[in-house]
Write a protein that holds these residues in place. Structure first.
Motif, PDB file in Angstrom:
ATOM      1  N   MET A   3      22.310  27.784  31.292  1.00  0.00           N
ATOM      2  CA  MET A   3      22.592  27.145  29.850  1.00  0.00           C
ATOM      3  C   MET A   3      21.242  27.875  29.297  1.00  0.00           C
ATOM      4  N   LEU A   4      21.660  28.251  28.218  1.00  0.00           N
ATOM      5  CA  LEU A   4      20.691  28.844  27.197  1.00  0.00           C
ATOM      6  C   LEU A   4      20.076  27.653  26.606  1.00  0.00           C
ATOM      7  N   ARG A   5      18.615  27.305  26.633  1.00  0.00           N
ATOM      8  CA  ARG A   5      17.984  26.132  25.872  1.00  0.00           C
ATOM      9  C   ARG A   5      17.590  26.546  24.753  1.00  0.00           C
ATOM     10  N   PRO A   6      17.237  25.361  24.018  1.00  0.00           N
ATOM     11  CA  PRO A   6      16.415  25.331  22.647  1.00  0.00           C
ATOM     12  C   PRO A   6      14.875  25.945  23.018  1.00  0.00           C
ATOM     13  N   THR A   7      14.531  26.735  22.152  1.00  0.00           N
ATOM     14  CA  THR A   7      13.117  26.964  22.466  1.00  0.00           C
ATOM     15  C   THR A   7      12.030  25.909  21.769  1.00  0.00           C
ATOM     16  N   ARG A   8      11.220  25.567  22.555  1.00  0.00           N
ATOM     17  CA  ARG A   8       9.920  24.900  22.236  1.00  0.00           C
ATOM     18  C   ARG A   8       8.836  25.658  22.068  1.00  0.00           C
ATOM     19  N   THR A   9       8.359  25.601  20.841  1.00  0.00           N
ATOM     20  CA  THR A   9       6.989  26.224  20.509  1.00  0.00           C
ATOM     21  C   THR A   9       5.577  25.602  20.291  1.00  0.00           C
ATOM     22  N   SER A  10       5.995  24.308  20.129  1.00  0.00           N
ATOM     23  CA  SER A  10       4.622  23.570  19.770  1.00  0.00           C
ATOM     24  C   SER A  10       3.895  22.858  20.801  1.00  0.00           C
ATOM     25  N   ALA A  11       2.681  22.944  20.650  1.00  0.00           N
ATOM     26  CA  ALA A  11       1.812  22.496  21.754  1.00  0.00           C
ATOM     27  C   ALA A  11       1.816  20.741  21.546  1.00  0.00           C
ATOM     28  N   ILE A  12       2.378  20.083  20.401  1.00  0.00           N
ATOM     29  CA  ILE A  12       2.283  18.968  20.370  1.00  0.00           C
ATOM     30  C   ILE A  12       3.294  18.132  21.027  1.00  0.00           C
ATOM     31  N   PRO A  13       2.970  17.308  21.606  1.00  0.00           N
ATOM     32  CA  PRO A  13       4.248  16.493  22.365  1.00  0.00           C
ATOM     33  C   PRO A  13       5.195  16.120  21.613  1.00  0.00           C
ATOM     34  N   GLN A  14       6.638  16.256  21.863  1.00  0.00           N
ATOM     35  CA  GLN A  14       7.745  16.077  21.065  1.00  0.00           C
ATOM     36  C   GLN A  14       8.710  15.049  21.913  1.00  0.00           C
TER      37      GLN A  14
ATOM     38  N   THR B  96      24.152  36.572  19.811  1.00  0.00           N
ATOM     39  CA  THR B  96      25.361  36.802  19.052  1.00  0.00           C
ATOM     40  C   THR B  96      26.099  35.665  19.221  1.00  0.00           C
ATOM     41  N   LEU B  97      26.084  34.949  20.859  1.00  0.00           N
ATOM     42  CA  LEU B  97      26.736  33.739  21.007  1.00  0.00           C
ATOM     43  C   LEU B  97      26.196  32.647  20.249  1.00  0.00           C
ATOM     44  N   GLY B  98      24.912  32.529  20.153  1.00  0.00           N
ATOM     45  CA  GLY B  98      24.185  31.704  19.636  1.00  0.00           C
ATOM     46  C   GLY B  98      24.296  31.314  18.254  1.00  0.00           C
ATOM     47  N   ILE B  99      24.076  32.413  17.689  1.00  0.00           N
ATOM     48  CA  ILE B  99      24.748  32.544  15.945  1.00  0.00           C
ATOM     49  C   ILE B  99      26.216  32.155  15.678  1.00  0.00           C
ATOM     50  N   ALA B 100      26.850  32.642  16.697  1.00  0.00           N
ATOM     51  CA  ALA B 100      28.306  32.281  16.314  1.00  0.00           C
ATOM     52  C   ALA B 100      28.544  30.920  16.509  1.00  0.00           C
ATOM     53  N   LEU B 101      27.994  30.268  17.646  1.00  0.00           N
ATOM     54  CA  LEU B 101      28.085  28.768  17.802  1.00  0.00           C
ATOM     55  C   LEU B 101      27.535  28.090  16.666  1.00  0.00           C
ATOM     56  N   ILE B 102      26.509  28.323  16.105  1.00  0.00           N
ATOM     57  CA  ILE B 102      25.790  27.608  14.977  1.00  0.00           C
ATOM     58  C   ILE B 102      26.711  27.968  13.720  1.00  0.00           C
ATOM     59  N   LEU B 103      27.301  29.097  13.350  1.00  0.00           N
ATOM     60  CA  LEU B 103      28.249  29.366  12.358  1.00  0.00           C
ATOM     61  C   LEU B 103      29.382  28.433  12.377  1.00  0.00           C
TER      62      LEU B 103
ATOM     63  N   ALA C 162      22.036  23.800  18.311  1.00  0.00           N
ATOM     64  CA  ALA C 162      20.512  24.136  18.761  1.00  0.00           C
ATOM     65  C   ALA C 162      20.045  23.287  20.022  1.00  0.00           C
ATOM     66  N   ALA C 163      20.337  22.015  19.787  1.00  0.00           N
ATOM     67  CA  ALA C 163      19.791  21.146  21.130  1.00  0.00           C
ATOM     68  C   ALA C 163      20.692  21.110  22.196  1.00  0.00           C
ATOM     69  N   THR C 164      21.741  21.497  22.325  1.00  0.00           N
ATOM     70  CA  THR C 164      22.804  21.343  23.224  1.00  0.00           C
ATOM     71  C   THR C 164      22.715  22.715  24.215  1.00  0.00           C
ATOM     72  N   GLY C 165      22.466  23.816  23.540  1.00  0.00           N
ATOM     73  CA  GLY C 165      22.312  24.835  24.041  1.00  0.00           C
ATOM     74  C   GLY C 165      23.937  25.507  24.341  1.00  0.00           C
ATOM     75  N   LEU C 166      23.846  26.628  25.255  1.00  0.00           N
ATOM     76  CA  LEU C 166      25.201  27.314  25.709  1.00  0.00           C
ATOM     77  C   LEU C 166      25.237  27.763  26.670  1.00  0.00           C
ATOM     78  N   PRO C 167      26.197  28.270  27.537  1.00  0.00           N
ATOM     79  CA  PRO C 167      26.445  28.583  28.758  1.00  0.00           C
ATOM     80  C   PRO C 167      25.681  30.236  28.919  1.00  0.00           C
ATOM     81  N   PHE C 168      24.531  30.300  29.415  1.00  0.00           N
ATOM     82  CA  PHE C 168      24.156  31.498  29.548  1.00  0.00           C
ATOM     83  C   PHE C 168      24.808  32.499  30.289  1.00  0.00           C
ATOM     84  N   ALA C 169      25.381  31.889  31.352  1.00  0.00           N
ATOM     85  CA  ALA C 169      26.083  32.836  32.345  1.00  0.00           C
ATOM     86  C   ALA C 169      27.164  33.506  31.668  1.00  0.00           C
ATOM     87  N   VAL C 170      27.745  33.201  30.444  1.00  0.00           N
ATOM     88  CA  VAL C 170      28.483  33.896  29.780  1.00  0.00           C
ATOM     89  C   VAL C 170      27.767  35.182  29.089  1.00  0.00           C
ATOM     90  N   ALA C 171      26.646  34.829  28.581  1.00  0.00           N
ATOM     91  CA  ALA C 171      25.996  36.003  27.961  1.00  0.00           C
ATOM     92  C   ALA C 171      25.634  37.103  29.306  1.00  0.00           C
TER      93      ALA C 171
END
Length: 222
Positions: free
Chosen positions: A1-12, A153-160, A196-205
């Motif tokens: 599963m392709l997961r959303p990226t976390r970039t913050s050092a602040i607990p979320q 490409t799959l991520g952008i397509a899913l968002i669109l 962006a939160a649920t992600g997508l099946p990375f195996a497809v990619a």
């Protein structure tokens, strides 16, 4: 599963949720696996046919599982790695086994970095290692290159497709603005039900990237 990226050092707060695992394969999950495995076998280079055959078998099962449950199980990755190393040793002897082992190690290192950054799941990282063992160091860059392009490409397509482009762009614009003002990384979590939160099946990619590498190889190799 392709997961959303976390970039913050602040607990979320937890910003993603696991998709409910379905007990049985579905028509969509099986059909997707078969279709992409077919693409992998559509135009493989003759000198790497065993690698593509092994990849097609592994990816069929991995894609089916990932589409159905957003997970690639450990047993499948473990079995795939054993088969890949065994195939390399059988066809290429000790040298072939060493090449496959090096490819698996390099791919696992890349996968681990992506996992540590929160981009992909643990099962995806191990799946990348299986492909590394199948294709070795020489062909691995092409597989990874096309896989990353396919995932993006799959991520952008899913968002669109879900009509979330404006919301997605606004969220990243706010994070970029906050960084420019404060010089600190700041992460704004997406809503729980968003793409962006649920992600997508990375195996497809991985499957699409493997198929593309069979046609176009490593783009910068000339």
């Amino acid at each position: 599963m392709l997961r959303p990226t976390r970039t913050s050092a602040i607990p979320q707060a937890q910003d993603s949720f696991a998709a409910p695992a379905l007990a049985k394969p579905t028509l969509i999950s099986v059909g997707t696996g078969i279709a992409i495995a077919g693409l992998v076998l559509a135009a493989p280079p003759a000198d790497r046919l065993p690698s593509f055959l092994g990849a097609a078998g592994y990816l069929l099962l991995a894609i089916e599982s990932d589409v159905r449950s957003l997970k690639i199980p450990n047993w499948l990755n473990g079995a795939g790695l054993v088969v890949a190393l065994g195939l390399a040793g059988w066809l290429g002897g000790l040298s072939g086994f060493g090449t496959a082992l090096a490819g698996a190690g390099a791919a696992l290192a890349v996968g681990f970095v992506l996992f540590a950054l929160g981009v992909i799941g643990a099962g995806d990282a191990k799946g990348v290692a299986v492909l590394g063992a199948l294709f070795g160091l020489s062909a691995l860059p092409g597989v990874l290159w096309w896989t990353v392009l396919a995932a993006g490409t799959l991520g952008i397509a899913l968002i669109l497709a879900r009509g979330e482009a404006i919301k997605f762009a606004r969220r990243w614009w706010l994070m970029a603005t906050a960084f420019l003002v404060t010089r600190k990384l700041f992460y704004i979590a997406p809503s729980r039900e968003s793409a962006a939160a649920t992600g997508l099946p990375f195996a497809v990619a991985m499957g699409l990237g493997t198929a593309a590498s069979g046609v176009w190889g490593v783009p910068w190799s000339g």
